[in-house]
Scaffold this active site. Structure first.
Site: not given
Ligand code: NAI
Length: 375
Positions: A81, A190, A192, A194
């Site tokens: 990451k 959420g 968004g 996804v």
């Protein structure tokens, strides 16, 4: 720093620094957790951190999660990451942003393929297009497409697996067969990239969907489709069959875990549990948890297969679909294992991921990623 790396079994943590023509200083961290299965793949997070140590912790924790995710998704990729530390209140746009991501592309290139970058919180596809001018070790760009589609499909597989497994342990049916979404209630946190797709699919398959998002426009659009909207502060406590967190990490903590009113916790958000001990509390409250690093692997599968670029389009789509469908079987295997051993699901999932990583570890061959930069 080395102590933290040791406790998280990190392979390498690389640090980078630059100063832009506008005299702004930027820092970046690329953490490689484990490359036994292949080069480390993971997104680049770009945001302000209160303290430098929080950025290191974020990069390392997320890189570790990527290793587990790849191991359990049967993807031949390691876990890594990147984090770009922005100054507070910095508006990084235009030429300054182009400078930043050109430089970041050069950082990625300097690792000679040990790390493959992609989008994450705070980065956009246009940033990755800039990165792609400096390195080909990048798995998201405008010509590749949005991984959220694949992530949402994986979440749907995970929800199906959890519903099916719950129906068996509650003796609704004798075999693990498809129970279906129809008639069940889902609370989606959420809406968004996804969450919206998941909510839409649940609705299309006959589920009742309750959702929350601070974005009023998204809420209005959702209501028009038949989704019930509740306040963002009330979504976690909704009475439902499945709570589907698709917004932020660290949302289930010691205080709110007792308020959950769901039978299943299954959503895309990374690192949903503030600490591993929460998994034990979920078990005690009879809440079946689909670990985030398994259920949200669709995006990684999509990115890894696109990056490998080894198949024609039709074969690529079939392989991605098959691997995403594998999320169902992986979860059923882990649920069964946890039940038979009376262990919490997170613990079983992490143990399985570690065993897969160790299987592939050839101790006689030093790993390419084992470079320890001072940090
Ligand atoms: P996104 O940024 O498109 O959507 C997040 C949504 O959550 C936004 O609509 C935002 O308004 C909403 N939100 C923010 N605070 C909220 C709150 N307190 N309550 C309710 N809603 C809130 O992000 P995306 O791409 O949909 O990802 C969602 C989660 O899934 C993130 O945690 C991400 O790390 C994780 N994930 C996403 C993948 C992908 O392919 N996009 C892959 C793997 C994990």
């Amino acid at each position: 720093m080395f102590k933290r790396m040791q406790s998280m079994q990190m392979q390498a943590v690389h640090c980078f620094r630059t100063v832009s023509p506008n005299q702004r200083e930027y820092r970046a961290i690329i953490a490689l957790h484990n490359t036994h299965l292949g080069p480390a793949l993971g997104g680049c997070r770009c945001r302000h951190y209160q303290h430098e140590q929080l950025a290191f912790d974020d990069a390392m924790r997320l890189a570790q999660g990527m290793s587990y995710k790849a191991a359990l998704a049967n993807v031949e990729q390691g876990g890594g990451k990147a984090v770009i530390l922005l100054p507070s209140n910095a508006d990084v746009s235009g030429a300054e942003r182009e400078f930043l991501f050109t430089w970041f592309g050069q950082c990625v290139e300097s690792l000679a393929g040990q790390y493959i970058t992609a989008m994450d919180v705070g980065t956009q596809v246009t940033d990755m297009d800039v990165v792609a001018r400096e390195t080909h070790h990048v798995a998201s760009a405008s010509n590749i497409g949005d991984p959220a589609e694949s992530t949402a499909l994986g979440v749907m597989e995970g929800i199906r697996a959890a519903l099916d497994f719950n129906s068996v342990i509650n003796n609704y049916s004798v075999n693990v067969t498809s129970t279906g979404i129809s008639g069940k209630t889902f609370a989606v946190q959420g809406l968004g990239h996804v969450g919206w797709r998941v909510a839409e699919q649940l609705l299309q398959q006959g589920g009742k969907v309750i959702a929350a998002d601070p974005d009023e426009g998204k809420c209005k659009h959702a209501q028009d489709l038949g989704i019930e909207i509740v306040d963002i502060n009330n979504i976690l406590a909704q009475e439902c069959d499945v709570l589907v967190p698709c917004a932020l990490g660290g949302i289930i903590n010691d205080d709110n875990v007792i308020d959950l009113n769901c039978k299943i916790l299954a959503g895309s958000a990374n690192n949903q549990l503030t600490h591993d001990g929460i998994a034990e509390k979920l078990k005690a409250n009879n809440i079946l948890y689909a670990p985030d690093f398994i259920i949200n692997a669709g995006g990684l599968i999509f990115a890894a297969m696109q990056y490998a670029n080894a198949l024609d389009k039709a074969m690529l789509e079939t392989t991605i679909k098959q691997k995403i469908e594998g999320i169902y079987d992986t979860l059923i295997e882990i649920f069964k294992h946890a039940q038979s051993q009376n262990k919490n699901i997170n613990e079983v999932a992490i143990a399985l991921a570690i065993s897969r990583l160790e299987e592939k570890h050839d101790i006689n061959r030093p790993n390419k990623g084992a470079v320890y930069d001072a940090a």
